[in-house]
Design an enzyme around this catalytic site. Structure first.
Site, PDB file in Angstrom:
ATOM      1  N   ALA A 147       0.859  -1.200   0.000  1.00  0.00           N
ATOM      2  CA  ALA A 147       0.000   0.000   0.000  1.00  0.00           C
ATOM      3  C   ALA A 147       0.893   1.248   0.000  1.00  0.00           C
ATOM      4  CB  ALA A 147      -0.972  -0.027   1.178  1.00  0.00           C
ATOM      5  N   SER A 148       0.667   2.209   0.890  1.00  0.00           N
ATOM      6  CA  SER A 148       1.393   3.486   0.816  1.00  0.00           C
ATOM      7  C   SER A 148       2.847   3.407   1.264  1.00  0.00           C
ATOM      8  CB  SER A 148       0.657   4.556   1.615  1.00  0.00           C
ATOM      9  OG  SER A 148      -0.521   4.919   0.933  1.00  0.00           O
ATOM     10  N   VAL A 149       3.298   2.240   1.707  1.00  0.00           N
ATOM     11  CA  VAL A 149       4.739   2.077   1.921  1.00  0.00           C
ATOM     12  C   VAL A 149       5.448   2.128   0.565  1.00  0.00           C
ATOM     13  CG1 VAL A 149       6.524   0.631   2.992  1.00  0.00           C
ATOM     14  CG2 VAL A 149       4.246   0.757   4.020  1.00  0.00           C
TER      15      VAL A 149
END
Length: 380
Positions: free
Chosen positions: A63-65
């Site tokens: 995801a936003s990593v």
């Protein structure tokens, strides 16, 4: 005190409690100081129904990593002269021309995209009848097979929320940036990220595709009691709306490469990137670029998180008191909605990566806060 001799035991207690309560199904946690790993644990289950234990080399949907990885690649392209921070976006994506409410067309720059000040938004941040829902915009986590061209068309069809540079709003900007990077170089975003970041740092499993499906964790979502297995199309309540997930998106090669949410990888992969940025950026970017990336790039603008500003890819701590955190001012952090959190406290040479398979409990709320406090020795 941070990282005293007792900290590992405190972290174990937090993790054991979350797993026993069923709030977190499984997690991999790494704590490093000056690059030396002081705590490493794979806890709980990678697949609860199959009773498969979590492994240190488990692969997670990041995801936003993904964002710091893509931001690092973008800044490497800035150093190479392929893109400029103040280049207008239309130089690379001429058809992407969102308007303001009054119908005028402002200039969006690469810098606006990196700092989330372009006036774009995320569907999950809007109420269920919001304009991004009506336009069926994908946040990069759902709609398997959706093309970048079509999602860009949908994004540009919605008026900007503010003039670029005038306000901060977490958004699909990194997806748009990924396409600009691809257009500027003639290489796909996955190719660019692999060449500029993944290969130089030896992030062996970090990719937009999953190289070893046997190590990919099963995703879970917050349930009324314990976490529940995520369905093929799953909505998790968030704020006034919900986050829409399609875990199978990663297996459809026609899905657009999401620069904001599209990568997969291990906790070790993430640690390698954060350590590189903490220690000056090499071999990906130069020290002055890393300093600009990890400093507050939006002074004077407020984010939706009290005490936090934003760098070129993630949040940066301005005021620990306002943020009610034991972290040192200048700490940078972010997470991912499949259940992840990470932070770097440069004053303490401290890097923490906590990847879980449980959304959203692994990203925000009781678990990541307790984990952080355990590391710092802060009493609950």
């Amino acid at each position: 005190t941070p990282l005293d001799h007792e900290f590992g035991g405190r972290v174990d207690q937090v993790v054991d409690r979350a797993v026993a309560d069923g709030r977190i199904v499984g997690a991999v946690i790494l704590v490093a100081r000056r690059g030396e790993i002081l705590y490493s644990r794979a806890a709980g289950l990678a697949d609860r129904e199959a009773k498969k234990p979590m492994a240190p080399d488990a692969i997670f949907r990041l995801a936003s990593v993904t964002k710091p990885v893509v931001a690092s690649a973008a800044l490497a392209l800035v150093e190479a002269g392929d893109i400029g921070l103040d280049d207008p976006l239309v130089k690379f994506i001429p058809e992407f021309r969102p308007k303001l409410m009054d119908g005028s067309e402002p200039v969006i720059t690469i810098r606006h995209l990196l700092t989330h000040t372009a006036g774009l938004d995320y569907r999950f941040r809007q109420a269920a009848d919001g304009p991004y829902h009506r336009a069926d915009i994908s946040d990069g986590l759902d709609q398997p097979g959706l093309s970048m061209a079509e999602n860009l068309r949908r994004i540009a069809s919605v008026p900007l929320s503010c003039a670029p540079g005038a306000g901060w709003g977490y958004s699909v900007a990194m997806d748009v940036l990924g396409e600009a990077m691809a257009r500027a170089t003639g290489a796909s975003l996955p190719e660019l990220v692999d060449r500029l970041v993944v290969q130089p740092l030896g992030m062996h499993d970090a990719a937009f595709a999953v190289r070893d499906r046997s190590r990919l964790v099963t995703p879970y979502a917050d349930g009324p009691g314990k976490a529940i297995v995520m369905g093929e199309h799953h909505r998790v309540p968030f704020g006034d709306g919900f986050i829409s997930y399609s875990p199978g998106r990663v297996f459809d090669p026609a899905s657009f490469a999401s620069g904001g949410t599209g990568m997969n990888g291990t906790a070790g992969d993430v640690l390698k990137l954060l350590e590189a940025l903490r220690s000056g950026g090499g071999p990906v970017i130069r020290p002055e670029t890393a300093a600009a990336m990890t400093g507050d790039a939006i002074p004077g603008l407020e984010t939706t998180m009290p005490g936090w500003g934003w760098g070129l890819g993630f949040s940066v701590l301005r005021d620990p008191l306002a943020a009610s955190t034991p972290q040192t001012a200048g700490t940078w952090r972010w997470g991912g909605v499949y259940g992840h959190s990470w932070f770097v406290d440069p004053a303490l040479d401290l890097t923490v990566v906590a990847l879980t398979n449980t959304a959203i409990a692994g990203m925000m709320g009781t678990f990541p806060d307790a984990l952080r406090d355990a590391i710092y020795g802060r009493q609950a």
